[in-house]
Design an enzyme around this catalytic site. Structure first.
Site, PDB file in Angstrom:
ATOM      1  N   TYR A 153     -24.208  78.047 111.133  1.00 24.58           N
ATOM      2  CA  TYR A 153     -25.499  78.487 110.801  1.00 24.58           C
ATOM      3  C   TYR A 153     -26.075  77.495 109.746  1.00 24.58           C
ATOM      4  O   TYR A 153     -25.306  77.066 109.012  1.00 24.58           O
ATOM      5  CB  TYR A 153     -25.195  79.665 109.887  1.00 24.58           C
ATOM      6  N   ASP A 238     -16.982  85.263 108.614  1.00 18.58           N
ATOM      7  CA  ASP A 238     -18.401  85.974 108.274  1.00 18.58           C
ATOM      8  C   ASP A 238     -18.504  86.868 109.425  1.00 18.58           C
ATOM      9  O   ASP A 238     -18.776  86.302 110.546  1.00 18.58           O
ATOM     10  CB  ASP A 238     -19.414  84.803 108.101  1.00 18.58           C
ATOM     11  N   LYS A 279     -27.862  92.156 108.916  1.00 20.05           N
ATOM     12  CA  LYS A 279     -28.024  92.156 110.445  1.00 20.05           C
ATOM     13  C   LYS A 279     -27.795  93.474 111.343  1.00 20.05           C
ATOM     14  O   LYS A 279     -28.519  93.930 112.172  1.00 20.05           O
ATOM     15  CB  LYS A 279     -27.102  90.706 111.015  1.00 20.05           C
TER      16      LYS A 279
END
Length: 496
Positions: A153, A238, A279
């Site tokens: 990311y 994560d 998300k």
């Protein structure tokens, strides 16, 4: 009066002025280009379409319907106004007990009910950005190192490093095995870091992966848990895309592995999870981030630090009610998965019509698109950025180049597909297809020009050969051979 750039370094702190934020990367430059010229179907149909933002806007209608049916969940309605005084007053950084219970319950539901979470280990933070930074502050000192598989990311450089002073060492993954992470690759990176006298404090994973949309299987997760336990380093996972799975196998949380692996092979004190509702629920504006740790000291430390990024009590109240509604949650998770799968299929089929393929994925809000065949030089990141600029400024799509995710191979791009309506998606696909079609036509035209030049050159060469052949025969005859049809076995014409 503002502070000029020339003098800001003398006035501001080193943290404020260091270059670890990453704001100058192409990842953020694409957002800036979009902000200057945002697409709108009617008001600005020639603007830039935002495909660099991983948002899930496909199920907001379900949330709106729930809010209409449950007005008492908000203190901003007549039905919920009676709770105003309690919620508006100061809340300590533990958060509302019913919120922590509800989000722990939802985290289990989002992982298929195969694992449960303890509300007492839930620590709030201001989104996943705040949660990731909080866990870094808890686990590492400035200069300490975390290993992370690449591509990763793009904003991790900001979230993990900017204010903490922590360093990141990428673990390069390649397309040769579909960017799959192996424990051998982790071991290699760990060894290299130690040889460079780096203090490795842990390993960070995103599972499901951003930007790949792939998931780690249970055996790999078990191997990684054993690895960090053996090396006495932390594992931070994560899992903010846990409920975005739309095909293939079930998502496996590291929490499942902690429960399954023999106690002699796992030190749970080293395992930590970052989560968010940005998300899975499509609620990034609510800024709900979670640190979940099996380590009591980390929970205590993170909770104290969370006072710098709490979730508002009003948000906690509404979400506590929503996430405790099992019927709503189960329907939402099922429908979100279905809609994501449909959208992914529509998008990838549209790309295939333009002869564009993507890495096979089963989760996430994006695809990892392969444009290596469109690069001027397939081995050049300069060519990748050239292509990216064309896509931004000519095709008018904000996609993110792989180099901004620290990919080691030029030509890969992350493209988000869940942050727009159907009409905008079709406009984006049409633009991509038109661009590739024009690029192919130019390539064909260039190839045709080259073929014509080549044919002309071949004709000249053939004429030259015939002329020289006649001269050679004449010379051979004139040199006394009885017939031009009889040549010496040593003639260069024979050897040719």
């Amino acid at each position: 009066m503002g502070i000029s750039g020339k003098n800001s370094g003398a006035i501001l702190s080193k943290i404020a002025t260091n270059n670890q934020h990453g704001e100058n990367s192409e990842y953020f430059d694409g957002w800036k280009a979009y902000d200057k010229d945002p697409f709108h179907l009617s008001r600005n149909p020639n603007g830039i379409i935002q495909m660099g933002l991983a948002e899930n806007q496909l199920c907001l209608d379900l949330i709106k319907d729930w809010i209409k049916e449950n007005p008492e969940a908000s203190i901003c309605t007549l039905e919920g106004l009676r709770q105003f005084s309690d919620i508006a007053n100061f809340q300590d950084y533990h958060g509302l007990a019913k919120f922590r219970q509800a989000i722990a319950h939802f985290m289990g539901k989002a992982r298929g009910g195969r694992v449960t979470f303890d509300p007492e280990r839930v620590v709030m933070s201001g989104g996943a950005t705040g949660a990731n930074e909080t866990i870094m502050f808890c686990l590492a000192d400035p200069g300490d190192v975390f290993l992370i598989p690449s591509p990763y990311y793009a904003a991790f450089d900001r979230d993990l490093r900017w204010r903490t002073g922590v360093d990141i060492i990428p673990i390069p993954c390649s397309s040769s095995n579909n960017f799959r992470l192996t424990v051998e690759a982790v071991g290699w990176a760990y060894k290299k870091a130690q040889e460079s006298n780096k203090k490795v404090k842990g390993l960070i994973l995103t599972n499901p992966s951003n930007p790949l949309g792939t998931m780690l299987d249970k055996d790999t997760l078990k191997d990684l848990v054993r690895f960090v336990t053996k090396k006495s380093i932390h594992l931070v996972v994560d899992e903010i895309y846990a409920a975005t799975v739309f095909s293939g196998d079930n998502f496996v949380s590291v929490a499942e592995v902690v429960n399954d692996v023999d106690n002699s092979e796992v030190n749970a004190d080293l395992i930590h999870i970052v989560y968010s509702l940005s998300k899975d629920m499509g609620l990034p504006g609510f800024r709900v981030g979670i640190v979940y740790s099996y380590n009591d000291s980390v929970v205590s430390c993170a909770r104290k630090m969370s006072s710098f990024g709490l979730v508002s009590s009003q948000t906690q109240l509404m979400l506590a009610s929503m996430l405790s509604d099992d019927r709503f949650v189960e329907n939402f998770l099922m429908e979100s998965s279905r809609r994501l799968g449909t959208r992914h299929e529509i998008f990838t089929i549209g790309l295939k019509k333009a002869d564009i393929t993507c890495l096979t994925s089963s989760a996430g809000l994006f695809v990892w698109m392969d444009l290596r065949h469109l690069l001027r030089d397939r081995n050049s990141f300069e060519s990748e950025i050239e292509l990216w600029r064309i896509i931004i400024h000519k095709v008018k799509l904000n996609v993110s180049p792989g180099s901004s995710f620290h990919c080691t191979e030029p030509g890969w791009f992350r493209v988000c597909f869940a942050n727009m309506d159907d009409d905008t998606l079709h406009v984006a696909l049409r633009r991509i297809q038109d661009f590739v079609s024009k690029s192919n036509n130019k390539t064909i035209a260039k190839a045709s020009d080259k073929d014509q030049v080549s044919q002309n050159n071949n004709a000249k060469k053939q004429k030259w050969r015939q002329s020289n052949l006649r001269l050679s025969f004449r010379r051979l005859y004139e040199d006394g051979l009885s017939s031009p049809g009889i040549m010496s076995p040593h003639s260069p014409l024979l050897r040719a």
